[in-house]
Structure formats: structure tokens, C-alpha cells
Scaffold this motif. Structure first.
Motif, PDB file in Angstrom:
ATOM      1  N   PRO A   1      77.598  80.146   1.017  1.00  0.00           N
ATOM      2  CA  PRO A   1      77.051  80.455   2.343  1.00  0.00           C
ATOM      3  C   PRO A   1      75.668  79.851   2.596  1.00  0.00           C
ATOM      4  O   PRO A   1      75.269  79.700   3.750  1.00  0.00           O
ATOM      5  N   GLY A   2      74.947  79.507   1.557  1.00  0.00           N
ATOM      6  CA  GLY A   2      73.626  78.913   1.741  1.00  0.00           C
ATOM      7  C   GLY A   2      73.644  77.417   1.938  1.00  0.00           C
ATOM      8  O   GLY A   2      72.580  76.793   2.055  1.00  0.00           O
ATOM      9  N   PHE A   3      74.829  76.821   2.008  1.00  0.00           N
ATOM     10  CA  PHE A   3      74.973  75.372   2.127  1.00  0.00           C
ATOM     11  C   PHE A   3      74.015  74.768   3.161  1.00  0.00           C
ATOM     12  O   PHE A   3      73.956  75.203   4.305  1.00  0.00           O
ATOM     13  N   GLY A   4      73.246  73.778   2.705  1.00  0.00           N
ATOM     14  CA  GLY A   4      72.338  73.073   3.605  1.00  0.00           C
ATOM     15  C   GLY A   4      71.036  73.771   3.869  1.00  0.00           C
ATOM     16  O   GLY A   4      70.180  73.221   4.578  1.00  0.00           O
ATOM     17  N   GLY A   5      70.836  74.967   3.316  1.00  0.00           N
ATOM     18  CA  GLY A   5      69.583  75.682   3.514  1.00  0.00           C
ATOM     19  C   GLY A   5      68.459  75.079   2.695  1.00  0.00           C
ATOM     20  O   GLY A   5      68.683  74.423   1.681  1.00  0.00           O
ATOM     21  N   TYR A   6      67.236  75.316   3.121  1.00  0.00           N
ATOM     22  CA  TYR A   6      66.100  74.688   2.450  1.00  0.00           C
ATOM     23  C   TYR A   6      65.954  75.139   1.000  1.00  0.00           C
ATOM     24  O   TYR A   6      65.403  74.422   0.163  1.00  0.00           O
ATOM     25  N   ASP A   7      66.461  76.339   0.686  1.00  0.00           N
ATOM     26  CA  ASP A   7      66.337  76.848  -0.674  1.00  0.00           C
ATOM     27  C   ASP A   7      67.669  76.840  -1.419  1.00  0.00           C
ATOM     28  O   ASP A   7      67.808  77.454  -2.472  1.00  0.00           O
ATOM     29  N   SER A   8      68.656  76.115  -0.880  1.00  0.00           N
ATOM     30  CA  SER A   8      69.964  76.073  -1.520  1.00  0.00           C
ATOM     31  C   SER A   8      70.111  74.820  -2.380  1.00  0.00           C
ATOM     32  O   SER A   8      69.666  73.740  -1.991  1.00  0.00           O
ATOM     33  N   PRO A   9      70.744  74.940  -3.558  1.00  0.00           N
ATOM     34  CA  PRO A   9      71.023  73.745  -4.356  1.00  0.00           C
ATOM     35  C   PRO A   9      72.123  72.879  -3.747  1.00  0.00           C
ATOM     36  O   PRO A   9      72.296  71.728  -4.166  1.00  0.00           O
ATOM     37  N   LEU A  10      72.844  73.399  -2.762  1.00  0.00           N
ATOM     38  CA  LEU A  10      73.963  72.679  -2.154  1.00  0.00           C
ATOM     39  C   LEU A  10      73.497  71.998  -0.879  1.00  0.00           C
ATOM     40  O   LEU A  10      73.566  72.552   0.224  1.00  0.00           O
ATOM     41  N   GLY A  11      73.006  70.794  -1.031  1.00  0.00           N
ATOM     42  CA  GLY A  11      72.499  70.050   0.109  1.00  0.00           C
ATOM     43  C   GLY A  11      73.592  69.335   0.877  1.00  0.00           C
ATOM     44  O   GLY A  11      74.761  69.325   0.483  1.00  0.00           O
ATOM     45  N   HIS A  12      73.213  68.705   1.981  1.00  0.00           N
ATOM     46  CA  HIS A  12      74.160  67.936   2.777  1.00  0.00           C
ATOM     47  C   HIS A  12      74.654  66.703   2.029  1.00  0.00           C
ATOM     48  O   HIS A  12      75.662  66.094   2.413  1.00  0.00           O
ATOM     49  N   HIS A  13      73.939  66.319   0.997  1.00  0.00           N
ATOM     50  CA  HIS A  13      74.388  65.298   0.059  1.00  0.00           C
ATOM     51  C   HIS A  13      74.163  65.876  -1.342  1.00  0.00           C
ATOM     52  O   HIS A  13      73.090  66.412  -1.628  1.00  0.00           O
ATOM     53  N   PRO A  14      75.150  65.783  -2.231  1.00  0.00           N
ATOM     54  CA  PRO A  14      75.000  66.407  -3.555  1.00  0.00           C
ATOM     55  C   PRO A  14      73.857  65.787  -4.363  1.00  0.00           C
ATOM     56  O   PRO A  14      73.631  64.576  -4.325  1.00  0.00           O
ATOM     57  N   ASP A  15      73.174  66.640  -5.087  1.00  0.00           N
ATOM     58  CA  ASP A  15      72.082  66.233  -5.979  1.00  0.00           C
ATOM     59  C   ASP A  15      72.515  66.560  -7.402  1.00  0.00           C
ATOM     60  O   ASP A  15      72.764  67.725  -7.721  1.00  0.00           O
ATOM     61  N   ARG A  16      72.579  65.550  -8.261  1.00  0.00           N
ATOM     62  CA  ARG A  16      73.075  65.783  -9.626  1.00  0.00           C
ATOM     63  C   ARG A  16      72.168  66.702 -10.428  1.00  0.00           C
ATOM     64  O   ARG A  16      72.617  67.292 -11.432  1.00  0.00           O
ATOM     65  N   LEU A  17      70.925  66.836 -10.041  1.00  0.00           N
ATOM     66  CA  LEU A  17      70.013  67.720 -10.758  1.00  0.00           C
ATOM     67  C   LEU A  17      70.158  69.174 -10.322  1.00  0.00           C
ATOM     68  O   LEU A  17      69.640  70.064 -10.990  1.00  0.00           O
ATOM     69  N   LEU A  18      70.835  69.402  -9.211  1.00  0.00           N
ATOM     70  CA  LEU A  18      70.957  70.756  -8.669  1.00  0.00           C
ATOM     71  C   LEU A  18      72.387  71.285  -8.671  1.00  0.00           C
ATOM     72  O   LEU A  18      72.591  72.501  -8.705  1.00  0.00           O
ATOM     73  N   VAL A  19      73.371  70.405  -8.625  1.00  0.00           N
ATOM     74  CA  VAL A  19      74.769  70.827  -8.503  1.00  0.00           C
ATOM     75  C   VAL A  19      75.454  70.716  -9.860  1.00  0.00           C
ATOM     76  O   VAL A  19      75.640  69.610 -10.375  1.00  0.00           O
ATOM     77  N   PRO A  20      75.829  71.822 -10.474  1.00  0.00           N
ATOM     78  CA  PRO A  20      76.505  71.765 -11.774  1.00  0.00           C
ATOM     79  C   PRO A  20      77.793  70.938 -11.697  1.00  0.00           C
ATOM     80  O   PRO A  20      78.618  71.134 -10.806  1.00  0.00           O
TER      81      PRO A  20
END
Length: 235
Positions: free
Chosen positions: A90-109
Motif C-alpha cells: 500500500p505504500g507504493f511510490g510513497g516518499y518513505d516506501s522502499p517500493l518506488g516507481h522504478h525498482p531500486d536494488r538496494l531497497l527491494v529484496p
């Protein structure tokens, strides 16, 4: 009552729309996400040799999402397979969410690369396959998912032209074709890869059995591409 493996698999797949619906907000790139859903599911459910416990295992398969804009289907599949908590969705795309609009390998398991810039995933896949070969790791497979519009980028054509003659037979590419490319390919997308020495198959991108058969087809000595055709983006 005992639940069979096939029943469990069907239940997980049926739950994906609910998981995707948890991700709201702007800039969702919905068509980009839904076009990849079945390809991602079949890969993670039946093909890729990687689990949440093996994300650091040198012998794991590598999956590189180059089509990183609109990653909702990717996040939903990762959540369904236990790589990340469903509570994150539910936090997708939020400023404090690891799930950004583009995946980040350092944040997304489980994410192997940061992605979303068109045309860079396949070159990274070539480099990954070369790196594994140089380390003597001949078993792990490298999978790259790109969109048909990414074939407008010259970097991909350089990667295609290199991988065939280099005999990178552990490299696999899935092109999700939703008719969004600006430039037509004489003979179709698969012909471009075949001209460079790749093994190629074109299938219905919603047909799980067809996708699995194409994904697991033997291709000794050659890289392999599967063109997965789905409904046109603007249909």
C-alpha cells in the motif's frame, strides 16, 4: 483436505490482482505493469531457481527487470513469493516506501538491478552472463525482461549483436510485445535476434503453458529470446 501443489499455485496466481490493487497513487503505468504479469508469474513460479533464502547465493539464477517503469506486477509477484512483505504494497511510490516507481536494488529484496531507464537491462544481462562465465559459474541462468519499445534503443542492439557470436547460452531475454515500439522490425522481433545467432520463440504472453514451454526450450550454444505477445497498449 490436502491442498496440491497445482491448487496452491492457482491460488497464488488468483491473488495477484488483489495484491496489485493495494498499490495506488499517481504514475502507476498500469498497462506497463499488467503486460508483464503472466511472464513474471511463470518465471518466478516455475522457472527461476531463486528463493527469498537464496538472494545472495552465487549459484542462483539472476532475473533483471529492464522494463522497470510500472513495476506493480513485479512487486506483487515478489510479495506472493515471499521476497517482500505484503504490508509494503500500500505504500507504493510513497516518499518513505522502499517500493518506488522504478525498482531500486538496494531497497527491494530480490531485485538484481535498479531499473526503469530504457535500454540498459539487456547490456547489463550480457555483462552478468560474461561475469558468471569468467568466474566459472556455468550453471546460473540470466533472465532479462524488456519491452518491445526498448528495442528502439541502440544499446539493446549492440547487446543482441554481441551475445549471439559470444555464445552466451546462459542468457535469456523475454520481450513483452504490447505494440508500443516506434519502429517496426522487418520479419518481426524474433527475426532481429535470430539474425544475430540467437534461439528464438514467439508465444502468447497470457498462455502459461506456452510460456513455460518456450522458457525451457533447449538452445545449446546460443542465447535464447522469447517474444511474449500481449494485447496492444492502447487497445
Amino acid at each position: 483436505m490436502t491442498i496440491t501443489t497445482d491448487e496452491h499455485r492457482a491460488h497464488e496466481y488468483a491473488d495477484l490482482p488483489r495484491l496489485m490493487s493495494l498499490m495506488t497513487g499517481d504514475e502507476k503505468h498500469g498497462p506497463a505493469a499488467t503486460s508483464t504479469l503472466d511472464v513474471l508469474w511463470v518465471l518466478y513460479d516455475r522457472v527461476l531457481r531463486v528463493t527469498p533464502e537464496r538472494t545472495a547465493d552465487p549459484g542462483r539464477d539472476r532475473f533483471l527487470l529492464s522494463k522497470g517503469h510500472g513495476p506493480m506486477a513485479y512487486y506483487a509477484v515478489l510479495a506472493a513469493k515471499g521476497f517482500l512483505p505484503v504490508e509494503w504494497l500500500p505504500g507504493f511510490g510513497g516518499y518513505d516506501s522502499p517500493l518506488g516507481h522504478h525498482p531500486d536494488r538496494l531497497l527491494v529484496p530480490g531485485a538484481e538491478i535498479g531499473s526503469g531507464s530504457l535500454g540498459h537491462g539487456l547490456p547489463l544481462g550480457v555483462g552478468t552472463a560474461l561475469g558468471l562465465r569468467a568466474q566459472g559459474l556455468g550453471d546460473p541462468a540470466v533472465w532479462v525482461l524488456i519491452g518491445d519499445a526498448e528495442l528502439d534503443e541502440g544499446s539493446n542492439h549492440e547487446a543482441i549483436a554481441f551475445a549471439g557470436p559470444a555464445g552466451l547460452d546462459r542468457l535469456h531475454t523475454v520481450v513483452v510485445d504490447n505494440s508500443s515500439a516506434s519502429h517496426a522490425r522487418p520479419g518481426g522481433i524474433a527475426a532481429r535476434f535470430e539474425a544475430a545467432g540467437w534461439s528464438a520463440a514467439t508465444v502468447d504472453g497470457r498462455d502459461h503453458a506456452g510460456l513455460y514451454k518456450a522458457f525451457t526450450a533447449p538452445h545449446p550454444g546460443r542465447p535464447h529470446v522469447v517474444v511474449a505477445r500481449v494485447e496492444p497498449k492502447n487497445a
